[in-house]
Motif scaffolding. Sequence first.
Motif, short mmCIF file in Angstrom:
data_model
loop_
_atom_site.label_atom_id
_atom_site.label_comp_id
_atom_site.label_asym_id
_atom_site.label_seq_id
_atom_site.Cartn_x
_atom_site.Cartn_y
_atom_site.Cartn_z
N PRO A 1 0.72 -1.25 0.02
CA PRO A 1 -0.10 -0.14 0.10
C PRO A 1 0.88 1.25 -0.03
O PRO A 1 0.42 2.28 -0.74
N ALA A 2 1.92 1.21 0.69
CA ALA A 2 2.66 2.45 0.71
C ALA A 2 3.41 3.04 -0.53
O ALA A 2 3.34 4.03 -1.02
N LEU A 3 3.79 1.70 -1.35
CA LEU A 3 4.24 1.92 -2.64
C LEU A 3 3.24 2.32 -3.64
O LEU A 3 3.47 3.24 -4.37
N LEU B 1 0.68 4.27 -2.93
CA LEU B 1 0.39 5.54 -2.54
C LEU B 1 1.40 6.42 -3.02
O LEU B 1 0.98 7.49 -3.46
N ILE B 2 2.56 6.06 -2.85
CA ILE B 2 3.92 7.15 -3.36
C ILE B 2 3.83 7.07 -4.81
O ILE B 2 3.94 8.18 -5.36
#
Length: 350
Positions: free
Chosen positions: A293-295, A297-298
Amino acid sequence: MESSTSLRPYVARVLVTLALIGLGLLVWQLSDLVLVIFGAVVVAVLLHSLVRLVTRFTPLSDGIALGVVLVLLVVGFALLMWMFGAQVAGEMESLKQSLPQAWAHFKDWLDASPLGPMAKQGIDQLHASMSGLASKAGALAMSASGNLTDMVLMVVGGIYLAAQPKVYRDGMLKLFPKDRRALMGDAFDASGTALRAWLGGQLLAMLVVGTLTGLGLWALGVPVAFGLGIITALLDFVPIVGPILAAIPAVLLGFTVSPQVALGALAVFVVMQQIEGHVLQPLIQQRAVDLPPALLLISLFGIGALFGLPGVILAAPMTVVIFVLVKRLYVVEALGTETPIPGRDEVAGK
């Protein structure tokens, strides 16, 4: 001789790094063209998947199957517009007319709540921002016109790519040295397989989420529930950001009924996101690409900053392709590290 052999992995890493930097600079300079090309690739992957489905059950050649797929898509779209077009247009018109009333109800509710003064300041700032945005309506209209042109080019380009995928694939491979063509071909195939699986799973998730959300809002008595379900399905193609944007009009329209209905509408979206994140996506994407998820979002913000709104729409599939290419070409090939390749069962790098 030994020193030359020992330097090869280091040289390979340097060359890959320089190639990635050069590719990044090229993408920056030709961002609009790159976006159109990638959009065409996405369209081609979707069409080619349908072509494979047709050829699997019929003796038709790929070219004839593509023609059949295009005819069926056009006829299917025309039938949907004939059967539901008036209803969809009516729902969207009702949504357009209901939103100002919904916004007024929302402001009245805020004024009566303890959060009223603080929220009023935020609303005033939002209104000022929207006023500034409205003053640039001409520029926004030109931008929308350009985006529409890009979409047409993506569709047409996708049809050409789907008609002769091997020709374009072989042409791309000829740009690389002969001893690297097998590796690049394998990387292209891996990214294509992952993208095809991701798109199929995402389209299924969009259908399920849009249908269940529309039914949930209808059960609560939210106005224009059918139209909101369509909007939710379309915006669900953009992970994280899309569902948030879809929830805003639903909650506002809930306030036209009562604050309790508005909170119920918000609960529907929260529950649906939990179901999608913990049930649908693990089941649908288990053989595709499990993006952190972090990847994701970025990448949404990064690709959006580079390409604008169209980049946000295509950020997720673009991240899938980049994710697979980096794994295959850098992690496996340059670093020699074992890692699973998305869309495949085997672990590469053994």
